[in-house]
Scaffold this active site. Structure first.
Site, PDB file in Angstrom:
ATOM      1  N   ASP A   1      -9.116  71.510-100.093  1.00 35.90           N
ATOM      2  CA  ASP A   1      -8.726  70.195 -99.590  1.00 35.90           C
ATOM      3  C   ASP A   1      -7.421  70.318 -98.796  1.00 35.90           C
ATOM      4  O   ASP A   1      -7.293  69.828 -97.677  1.00 35.90           O
ATOM      5  CB  ASP A   1      -8.538  69.234-100.773  1.00 35.90           C
ATOM      6  CG  ASP A   1      -8.070  67.856-100.331  1.00 35.90           C
ATOM      7  OD1 ASP A   1      -8.644  67.335 -99.358  1.00 35.90           O
ATOM      8  OD2 ASP A   1      -7.135  67.321-100.952  1.00 35.90           O
TER       9      ASP A   1
ATOM     10  N   ASP B   1      -6.805  70.597 -94.277  1.00 39.43           N
ATOM     11  CA  ASP B   1      -5.949  69.698 -93.484  1.00 39.43           C
ATOM     12  C   ASP B   1      -4.971  70.523 -92.645  1.00 39.43           C
ATOM     13  O   ASP B   1      -4.702  70.230 -91.484  1.00 39.43           O
ATOM     14  CB  ASP B   1      -5.138  68.750 -94.385  1.00 39.43           C
ATOM     15  CG  ASP B   1      -5.874  67.439 -94.672  1.00 39.43           C
ATOM     16  OD1 ASP B   1      -7.117  67.460 -94.708  1.00 39.43           O
ATOM     17  OD2 ASP B   1      -5.202  66.407 -94.871  1.00 39.43           O
TER      18      ASP B   1
ATOM     19  N   LYS C   1      -5.091  81.638-106.967  1.00 40.32           N
ATOM     20  CA  LYS C   1      -3.746  81.717-107.538  1.00 40.32           C
ATOM     21  C   LYS C   1      -3.877  82.578-108.795  1.00 40.32           C
ATOM     22  O   LYS C   1      -3.532  82.164-109.914  1.00 40.32           O
ATOM     23  CB  LYS C   1      -3.229  80.292-107.830  1.00 40.32           C
ATOM     24  CG  LYS C   1      -1.769  80.202-108.226  1.00 40.32           C
ATOM     25  CD  LYS C   1      -0.805  80.476-107.080  1.00 40.32           C
ATOM     26  CE  LYS C   1       0.618  80.565-107.625  1.00 40.32           C
ATOM     27  NZ  LYS C   1       1.583  81.029-106.611  1.00 40.32           N
TER      28      LYS C   1
ATOM     29  N   ASP D   1      -0.391  80.114-101.880  1.00 42.47           N
ATOM     30  CA  ASP D   1       0.906  79.811-101.256  1.00 42.47           C
ATOM     31  C   ASP D   1       1.109  80.689-100.019  1.00 42.47           C
ATOM     32  O   ASP D   1       1.528  80.218 -98.959  1.00 42.47           O
ATOM     33  CB  ASP D   1       2.070  79.949-102.252  1.00 42.47           C
ATOM     34  CG  ASP D   1       2.032  81.224-103.068  1.00 42.47           C
ATOM     35  OD1 ASP D   1       1.024  81.973-103.009  1.00 42.47           O
ATOM     36  OD2 ASP D   1       3.019  81.499-103.781  1.00 42.47           O
TER      37      ASP D   1
ATOM     38  N   TYR E   1     -11.030  68.604-109.561  1.00 47.14           N
ATOM     39  CA  TYR E   1     -11.550  67.288-109.192  1.00 47.14           C
ATOM     40  C   TYR E   1     -12.505  66.749-110.263  1.00 47.14           C
ATOM     41  O   TYR E   1     -12.661  65.546-110.411  1.00 47.14           O
ATOM     42  CB  TYR E   1     -12.299  67.357-107.859  1.00 47.14           C
ATOM     43  CG  TYR E   1     -11.445  67.187-106.632  1.00 47.14           C
ATOM     44  CD1 TYR E   1     -10.345  68.004-106.398  1.00 47.14           C
ATOM     45  CD2 TYR E   1     -11.746  66.210-105.677  1.00 47.14           C
ATOM     46  CE1 TYR E   1      -9.577  67.868-105.264  1.00 47.14           C
ATOM     47  CE2 TYR E   1     -10.987  66.066-104.534  1.00 47.14           C
ATOM     48  CZ  TYR E   1      -9.901  66.890-104.329  1.00 47.14           C
ATOM     49  OH  TYR E   1      -9.150  66.742-103.193  1.00 47.14           O
TER      50      TYR E   1
HETATM   51  C1  IPM Z   1     -11.390  65.161 -98.149  1.00 49.97           C
HETATM   52  C2  IPM Z   1     -10.629  63.978 -98.685  1.00 49.97           C
HETATM   53  C3  IPM Z   1     -11.193  63.619-100.049  1.00 49.97           C
HETATM   54  C4  IPM Z   1     -10.969  64.794-100.973  1.00 49.97           C
HETATM   55  C5  IPM Z   1     -10.636  62.321-100.672  1.00 49.97           C
HETATM   56  C6  IPM Z   1     -10.724  61.157 -99.740  1.00 49.97           C
HETATM   57  C7  IPM Z   1     -11.309  62.017-101.977  1.00 49.97           C
HETATM   58  O1  IPM Z   1      -9.275  64.242 -98.714  1.00 49.97           O
HETATM   59  O2  IPM Z   1     -12.621  65.071 -98.009  1.00 49.97           O
HETATM   60  O3  IPM Z   1     -10.764  66.174 -97.851  1.00 49.97           O
HETATM   61  O4  IPM Z   1      -9.892  64.925-101.570  1.00 49.97           O
HETATM   62  O5  IPM Z   1     -11.888  65.597-101.124  1.00 49.97           O
HETATM   63 MG    MG Z   2      -8.726  66.079 -97.806  1.00 49.41          MG
END
Ligand code: IPM
Ligand code: MG
Length: 356
Positions: free
Chosen positions: A247, A251, A191, A223, A141
């Site tokens: 990240d 999710d 990884k 993975d 990032y």
């Molecule tokens: C998160 C989001 C952010 C990230 C985006 C919106 C920049 O997906 O906080 O997980 O990638 O960190």
């Molecule tokens: Mg995210």
């Protein structure tokens, strides 16, 4: 206790869910005798529309001078065409960087009454309780070189995954400390079979573990981890990983709990931490009073316990969330047959009533 909280609602559903969380924080202050001051400021696309940049100086200054930041979400299709440097998402990255928020804690816990809201089978998800510790100010990032350059054959897009010993040490410590308050198991996700930065990551995490002999450490390739999270998520206690892997995996972990609308997060560093739901601005449902405010309300609870050390107050909010779910209140994302379908505001009110 007196504290100032910067309230950055941002875009899309952020504008709807943040006020619900503020209601709960305000009620917590009243009930337990604290003085919380809420100072709103512009961030993301809303800031671009108003003043031309996603993270105005005043907003950054406010965040730096506050005890904590409560954030909603940023972004939306309206701003997608903009240059990367002035996109709404830059505000989030800028705040993380400027506030030194190197550790992002994303707990994924299943509320038993929501086990049917998940797309996974009940027996796979029942009893899950894991914490993703995501490194937040390093990795791909922020690594350099980055950018898009012109070459003779066309363009070339570049990002760089970089981690230093010191960056890995400090995030590993956060993970081991967190594990001590839980089931004392850390899985470091990397990884290392392909990436040198991961090879260093693994080596440093192993060294840091020597200071935590009471915590069990294992390693997993990312993975495989993505697969194990849906195959047998109960094996995990604390997962520690890089910015990008965290990240993605957080999710995935969110969906185990039924909806991404349920997952809170705390970003911590040296000073003021930032508390926000892990989901985005959800432009498709914004402005319709359907977004689930629970992730943000739970983030407010994390703010109370992590930032202000008000554990009792935080626990009372969490209990109110649980009770409200037990009473059958559901927003659309976690709806199931026989439940009471409510909107954002009604869900916030129901939690507030149970809190009082
Ligand atoms: C998160 C989001 C952010 C990230 C985006 C919106 C920049 O997906 O906080 O997980 O990638 O960190
Ligand atoms: Mg995210």
């Amino acid at each position: 206790m007196k504290a100032q909280i910067a309230v950055l609602a941002g875009d899309g559903v952020g504008k709807e869910i943040v006020p619900e969380a503020v209601k709960l924080l305000q009620a917590a202050a009243e009930k337990f005798g604290h003085t919380l001051t809420f100072v709103p400021a512009l961030v993301g696309g809303s800031a671009i529309d108003a003043v031309g940049v996603p993270l105005p100086d005043e907003t950054l200054a406010l965040a730096k001078s506050s005890d904590a930041v409560l954030l909603g979400a940023v972004g939306g299709p309206k701003w997608e065409g903009l240059d990367y440097k002035i996109r709404p998402e830059r505000a989030l990255l800028g705040l993380r960087e400027q506030l030194g928020l190197f550790a992002n804690l994303r707990p994924a816990k299943l509320y038993p009454m929501l086990s049917d809201a998940s797309t996974l089978k009940r027996e796979v998800i029942e009893g899950i309780d894991l914490l993703v510790v995501r490194e937040l100010t390093g990795g791909i990032y922020f690594g350099k070189p980055k950018g898009i350059e012109k070459t003779q054959e066309g363009e070339r897009g570049i990002n760089t995954e970089v981690y230093t010993t010191q960056e890995i040490q400090r995030i590993a410590k956060v993970a081991f400390e967190a594990a001590r308050k839980r089931r004392r198991k850390v899985t470091s996700v990397d990884k290392a079979n392909v990436l040198e930065s991961s090879e260093l990551w693994r080596r440093v995490v192993i060294e840091v573990q020597r200071g935590y002999p009471d915590v069990e450490l294992s390693h997993m390739y990312v993975d495989n981890c993505a697969m194990q999270l849906i195959r047998n998520p109960k094996q995990f206690d604390v997962l520690v990983t890089s910015n990008l892997f965290g990240d993605i995996l957080s999710d995935e972990a969110a969906m185990l709990t039924g909806s991404i609308g349920m997952l809170p997060s705390a970003s911590i560093g040296v000073k003021a931490g930032m508390y926000e739901p892990i989901h985005g601005s959800a432009p498709d449902i914004a402005g319709k009073n359907v977004a689930n405010p629970i992730a943000t309300i739970a983030s407010a609870a994390m703010l109370l316990s992590y930032q202000l050390r008000l554990d009792r107050e935080a626990e009372a909010i969490e209990q109110a969330i649980r009770k409200t779910l037990e009473q059958g209140y559901r927003t659309k994302d976690i709806q199931s047959p026989g439940s009471r379908l409510v909107g954002t505001v009604e869900m916030g009110d129901a939690i507030l009533n149970n809190f009082r």
